[in-house]
Design a protein around this motif. Structure first.
Motif, short mmCIF file in Angstrom:
data_model
loop_
_atom_site.label_atom_id
_atom_site.label_comp_id
_atom_site.label_asym_id
_atom_site.label_seq_id
_atom_site.Cartn_x
_atom_site.Cartn_y
_atom_site.Cartn_z
N PRO A 22 1.00 -1.34 -0.14
CA PRO A 22 0.10 -0.25 0.01
C PRO A 22 0.93 1.22 0.54
CG PRO A 22 -0.13 -1.28 2.04
CD PRO A 22 0.25 -1.83 1.29
N LYS A 23 1.72 1.48 1.17
CA LYS A 23 2.88 2.08 0.47
C LYS A 23 3.70 2.44 -0.47
CE LYS A 23 2.83 2.79 5.36
NZ LYS A 23 2.24 4.12 5.55
N SER A 24 3.60 1.86 -1.40
CA SER A 24 4.51 1.63 -2.93
C SER A 24 6.35 1.61 -2.48
CB SER A 24 4.17 2.68 -3.92
OG SER A 24 4.67 2.44 -5.10
N VAL A 25 6.23 0.71 -1.32
CA VAL A 25 7.90 0.30 -1.71
C VAL A 25 9.02 -0.51 -1.89
CG1 VAL A 25 8.04 1.95 0.69
CG2 VAL A 25 7.06 -0.30 0.97
N CYS A 26 8.10 -1.23 -2.86
CA CYS A 26 8.55 -2.60 -3.42
C CYS A 26 8.32 -2.73 -4.87
CB CYS A 26 7.59 -4.02 -2.90
SG CYS A 26 7.79 -4.29 -1.24
N PRO A 27 9.35 -2.17 -5.33
CA PRO A 27 9.20 -1.37 -6.86
C PRO A 27 9.83 -2.89 -7.77
CG PRO A 27 11.46 -1.09 -6.04
CD PRO A 27 10.55 -1.12 -4.25
N ALA A 28 8.65 -3.71 -8.20
CA ALA A 28 8.91 -4.83 -8.84
C ALA A 28 9.76 -4.24 -10.34
CB ALA A 28 7.81 -4.96 -9.16
N GLU A 29 9.43 -3.23 -10.85
CA GLU A 29 10.07 -2.46 -11.96
C GLU A 29 11.35 -2.09 -11.56
OE1 GLU A 29 7.15 0.69 -11.23
OE2 GLU A 29 8.56 -0.49 -10.22
N VAL A 30 12.23 -2.68 -10.06
CA VAL A 30 13.85 -2.92 -10.02
C VAL A 30 14.16 -3.86 -10.58
CG1 VAL A 30 15.07 -2.37 -8.23
CG2 VAL A 30 14.05 -0.52 -7.90
N GLY A 31 13.85 -5.25 -9.89
CA GLY A 31 13.91 -6.19 -10.15
C GLY A 31 13.77 -6.44 -11.49
N HIS A 32 12.93 -6.60 -11.98
CA HIS A 32 12.95 -6.61 -13.78
C HIS A 32 13.75 -6.36 -14.81
CE1 HIS A 32 8.28 -8.26 -13.66
NE2 HIS A 32 8.14 -6.51 -13.44
N ALA A 33 14.72 -5.07 -13.82
CA ALA A 33 15.70 -4.47 -14.64
C ALA A 33 16.96 -4.59 -13.98
CB ALA A 33 16.12 -3.28 -14.07
N GLU A 34 17.69 -5.74 -12.60
CA GLU A 34 18.46 -6.16 -12.50
C GLU A 34 18.21 -7.49 -12.80
OE1 GLU A 34 19.41 -7.78 -7.99
OE2 GLU A 34 18.47 -5.58 -8.21
N GLN A 35 17.34 -7.93 -12.92
CA GLN A 35 17.30 -9.74 -13.87
C GLN A 35 18.19 -9.64 -14.72
OE1 GLN A 35 13.82 -13.08 -12.22
NE2 GLN A 35 12.56 -10.93 -11.58
N GLY A 36 17.69 -8.65 -15.58
CA GLY A 36 17.72 -8.39 -16.92
C GLY A 36 16.59 -8.48 -17.94
N ARG A 37 17.58 -7.54 -19.33
CA ARG A 37 15.98 -7.70 -20.64
C ARG A 37 15.43 -8.88 -21.00
NH1 ARG A 37 18.06 -3.04 -24.53
NH2 ARG A 37 15.58 -2.56 -24.73
N ALA A 38 17.40 -9.81 -21.21
CA ALA A 38 17.21 -10.69 -21.86
C ALA A 38 16.38 -11.98 -20.72
CB ALA A 38 18.79 -12.34 -22.14
N ALA A 39 16.31 -11.84 -19.09
CA ALA A 39 15.63 -13.32 -18.60
C ALA A 39 14.14 -12.77 -18.65
CB ALA A 39 15.97 -12.55 -17.39
N TYR A 40 13.79 -10.89 -18.92
CA TYR A 40 12.65 -10.09 -19.19
C TYR A 40 11.60 -10.94 -19.95
CZ TYR A 40 9.21 -6.55 -18.85
OH TYR A 40 8.16 -5.66 -19.22
N VAL A 41 12.73 -11.00 -21.32
CA VAL A 41 12.01 -11.17 -22.28
C VAL A 41 11.55 -12.62 -22.34
CG1 VAL A 41 12.58 -11.93 -24.98
CG2 VAL A 41 13.13 -9.69 -23.92
N ALA A 42 12.67 -13.85 -22.22
CA ALA A 42 12.01 -15.11 -21.68
C ALA A 42 11.27 -15.78 -20.79
CB ALA A 42 13.91 -15.27 -21.27
N ALA A 43 11.46 -15.10 -19.93
CA ALA A 43 10.07 -15.23 -19.04
C ALA A 43 8.49 -14.64 -19.70
CB ALA A 43 10.52 -14.18 -17.70
N PHE A 44 8.40 -13.71 -20.37
CA PHE A 44 7.55 -13.19 -20.87
C PHE A 44 7.04 -14.31 -22.64
CE2 PHE A 44 6.27 -10.51 -24.08
CZ PHE A 44 4.55 -10.23 -24.15
N GLU A 45 7.99 -14.45 -22.62
CA GLU A 45 7.28 -15.54 -24.03
C GLU A 45 6.41 -17.07 -23.42
OE1 GLU A 45 11.89 -17.20 -25.61
OE2 GLU A 45 11.90 -14.95 -26.46
N GLY A 46 7.77 -17.61 -22.64
CA GLY A 46 6.54 -18.50 -21.35
C GLY A 46 5.24 -17.48 -21.03
#
Length: 274
Positions: A211-235
């Motif tokens: 509720p306080k917006s202190v858990c930014p998922a965007e940070v984690g998506h970026a930290e895991q990297g663009r290749a991992a993001y695309v691979a997971a999205f393909e799933g």
């Protein structure tokens, strides 16, 4: 009618590995909310999480600037990467203003998000509405085939009905599906990735998980990297149970990494270093 048939997202919550991901995210979020700094300085943590989340989302859209550069700059109207950073910052700021509207009119919120993201960079008649037949999509990173305008319209309506109806699905499952579906549809002519990740943020806040917006998922998506993001999205795109579960797990890990980032911010504040 069974619970699963009336709430399609509930079935996703039962896929192998997803309950563990949901539980892990909840425990991580509880830990950061229990930090002593959150009792006194939660507004500062929220502001820092917003900045870091915007930086992470922009990085996935091709503007991978370091945090201090984002913090230092005031003019984001220049070249392409600066405009992307500016769009991400505007979206993060706008998300908090749209929470009360989301459950009643998610399509209205998505239109507003696109308007905010475009910020004059897109022809006016194409801003804040789903693309029409024959209109192209400019979206860095995601190269999957783009559904036609009629399919987009139908699936957006279906997504809207799911959100408005609510249901028993966890915040992680719902936010992952909203994020994945918007990436799959790319309903606007531009800025779809930024909008999709902001919608994910809105669901996580609105659900009560963060509720306080202190858990930014965007940070984690970026930290895991663009290749991992695309691979997971393909799933997600595959529609297969194992692919959907992998995407939800990836999104869960992203939330946990966002928690880790904000925990580090809390620790720095506690030491007097921030």
């Amino acid at each position: 009618m069974s619970k699963t048939s009336s709430d399609p997202l509930s079935a996703l919550g039962e896929l192998p590995g997803v309950p563990d991901a949901v539980d892990s995210v909840r425990k991580a979020v509880d830990r950061v909310y229990g930090h002593r700094v959150m009792r006194r300085r939660s507004n500062e943590v929220t502001a820092e999480a917003a900045l870091r989340g915007a930086r992470g989302s922009a990085a996935l859209s091709g503007a991978d600037w370091n945090l201090e550069e984002v913090r230092r700059r005031t003019d984001f109207s220049g070249e392409g990467e600066a405009r992307t950073i500016g769009a991400a910052l505007r979206l993060t700021a706008e998300a908090g203003q749209l929470l009360s509207i989301w459950r009643q009119s998610p399509l209205r919120v998505l239109a507003r998000l696109h308007l905010v993201a475009a910020g004059g960079a897109t022809p006016d008649d194409a801003v804040g509405r789903p693309r029409l037949v024959g209109e192209s999509v400019e979206e860095p990173l995601i190269e999957a085939p783009v559904p036609d305008a009629d399919e987009v319209s139908g699936r957006l309506e279906g997504l809207s009905r799911l959100i408005i109806a609510g249901g028993a699905a966890s915040a992680l499952v719902t936010s992952s599906v909203v994020h994945g579906e918007l990436l799959a549809l790319r309903p606007f002519g531009s800025h779809n990735g930024l909008v999709a990740r902001t919608a994910e943020r809105i669901v996580l806040i609105n659900s009560g998980l963060d509720p306080k917006s202190v858990c930014p998922a965007e940070v984690g998506h970026a930290e895991q990297g663009r290749a991992a993001y695309v691979a997971a999205f393909e799933g997600y795109l595959s529609g297969r149970p194992e692919g959907m579960a992998a995407w939800i797990a990836h999104c869960g890990r992203s939330v946990e990494l966002g928690v880790r980032e904000s925990t580090a911010v809390c620790e720095a504040m506690q030491r007097g270093a921030a």
